[in-house]
Design an enzyme around this catalytic site. Sequence first.
Site, PDB file in Angstrom:
ATOM      1  CD  GLU A 167      -7.365  -5.327   2.345  1.00  0.00           C
ATOM      2  OE1 GLU A 167      -7.726  -4.408   3.083  1.00  0.00           O
ATOM      3  OE2 GLU A 167      -6.287  -5.933   2.490  1.00  0.00           O
ATOM      4  CG  ASP A 215       3.077  -8.406   2.444  1.00  0.00           C
ATOM      5  OD1 ASP A 215       2.138  -8.192   3.234  1.00  0.00           O
ATOM      6  OD2 ASP A 215       3.060  -8.050   1.251  1.00  0.00           O
TER       7      ASP A 215
END
Lengths: 274, 416
Positions: free
Chosen positions: A50, A61
């Site tokens: 990824e 995040d």
Amino acid sequence: MTTRIDTRFAALKAEGRPALVTYVMAGDPDLATGQAILEALPQAGADIIELGMPFSDPMADGVAIQLAGQRSLAAGQTLRGVLGMVEDFRRKDETTPIVLMGYYNPVYSFGVEAFVKAAKAAGADGLIIVDLPPEEDEELCLPAMAAGLNFIRLTTPTTDDKRLPAVLKNSSGFVYYVSMTGVTGAVIKSRGAVGEAVDRIKSHTNLPVAVGFGIKTAEDAAEIGKHADGIVVGSVLVDAVARSLKDGKATDQTVGAVRDLVAEIFSGVKRARG
Amino acid sequence: MIGRQSILEADVDTTGINSLRNGPDDNGRFGIFGGRFVAETLMPLILDLEAHYRAAQKDPAFKAELNDLSVHYAGRPSPLYFAERLTKHLGGAQVWFKREELNHTGSHKINNCLGQILLAKRMGKTRVIAETGAGQHGVATATVCAKFELPCTIFMGATDVERQMPNVLRMKMLGAEVRPVTAGAGTLKDAMNEALRDWVTNVDSTYYLIGTAAGPHPYPEMVRDFQSVIGSEIKSQFAEAQGKLPDAVVACVGGGSNAIGTFHAFLDDADVKLYGAEAGGHGVDVENGHAASMTGGRPGVLHGNRTYLLQDKDGQILEGHSISAGLDYPGVGPEHAFLHDSKRVTYAPITDDEALEAFQLCTRLEGIIPALESAHGLAQLMKVAPTMGKDQSIVLCLSGRGDKDVESVGKYLGLL
């Protein structure tokens, strides 16, 4: 259509072990070192990569990936630059799948049609866009599918059985189960609950199920990998980048730090079913 | 489904198919703007919120409780005041102020907080979070949380904590936890990111009380509905005073909750000109030196909705700048984006200096210290009123009082 992702998961199924999916931020800590990290991942044990597309406002995040994105942007990274990294990688590695992961606005700003074409041409295999739930499938999911890219959806502990079919409907490649309610890099409270959730999702789909968020060690990987078809590590890898820096700059330890950690976690993945 | 106008407004939905007041559609869109651009973890939560809001809209008991609180706790209706000296000074249209700064907590923010706290209680939530810029929404949230006995955490940019200290103290005294956010420039955008991170972590217990008419559907609609009382009252109070509609209405726009609440009742009255004042900071030509997202931005996706955003050529969001913490946000509510594109509302930038000048003029001429946010609206009014006839009227939503700003304005003027 069969993508590199499908091929890789099929091969690992035959091999009888889960996939190690590694997340790194594209261009962290600088563009050249970021490229070197990317290219070192398959050798170290990464089955699928990824590649983070940095965004100024990464709302899902935790601190580690926030900082990685800031380093990458400060180094001059752009969305076109991320695609360039994939292109360079593909010249050396034809088989390791790459999933581009990030937020919608940079893609929207680039132009959806232009982006899916360019991503496919560069050699990317799939997309994970955090802020595009199935309710917004017409934005990018459907154009991406039409361009031959997998659209990998996040499912979470709040995605119940009633909602799951809608989430899985246009998913392809694999399903990314988010192990907890929280941001990346937080702590998994119950591994048992993760196993149950994976089984629940598998009762709804034939797609492989990878688990991410909160996997930090080889032991985590071995445990979660008993149930899951893949385990995803991200925050610990970008943390390794961060710890290797001196005055914010890459050192001769930086690439090795990521490579060693991936190799260590890969040892956990290998013994997951052993 | 019942009409989408404010639950404090008329019971009958009188909007026609061509009305500008019909938005959003079932997907939360105002034209191309709005939507539900959130992580999957939050998606079930906002669907649940929408279902509870629809149920509350149909519940007479909810409406009655909100009305009662609006009158006896918040002090509604707020007065509509004829600003005689300012009118004379400007030498054009008659100037009226809608006195939202007289509400409990000192701004329009209480209107929305009362509505949403009742919703949070209905949903059985046990903890409230909110973002705040100038601290007005944080204070209003801390206030209703004190009254309804819910613990609350307010996310506030570290820069804003510094420049809005009186409001930080108020929040703390009301029992709220104020969490300074150091990411980015430490302003409203960063506070909202952090609030979303908290919400995604504490999904079961927590109600996210968004203070502006932005974010994922149904927030822009819901906040607008709770704020629409402002425009509805202006309409009826002005009719009572003058027997007609005002000729123009002005409000400042950050995220745009006071503005959409002010404009909404007038959207279908084509003769009423509507003006929104954006934060022009150091000037819209100064890169990253302003927060005028409609004048200086382009459509993009942030914080759950598509809207006009300040962004660089790669779609990275800019921090923006405004002297006013409440307007220092690189986006705007999606309904404003729609009204901008449809040209129903004229949005124009007001610089820091113009706002400061308006701030001082209002203070000296009318004995009212306005919030720096509201002073942007006043500065826009000062440009428009002199171009209008003396028989015409222009109404400003005076959205907040300026007590919180006296220190920073004092520094700016060299009084400290």
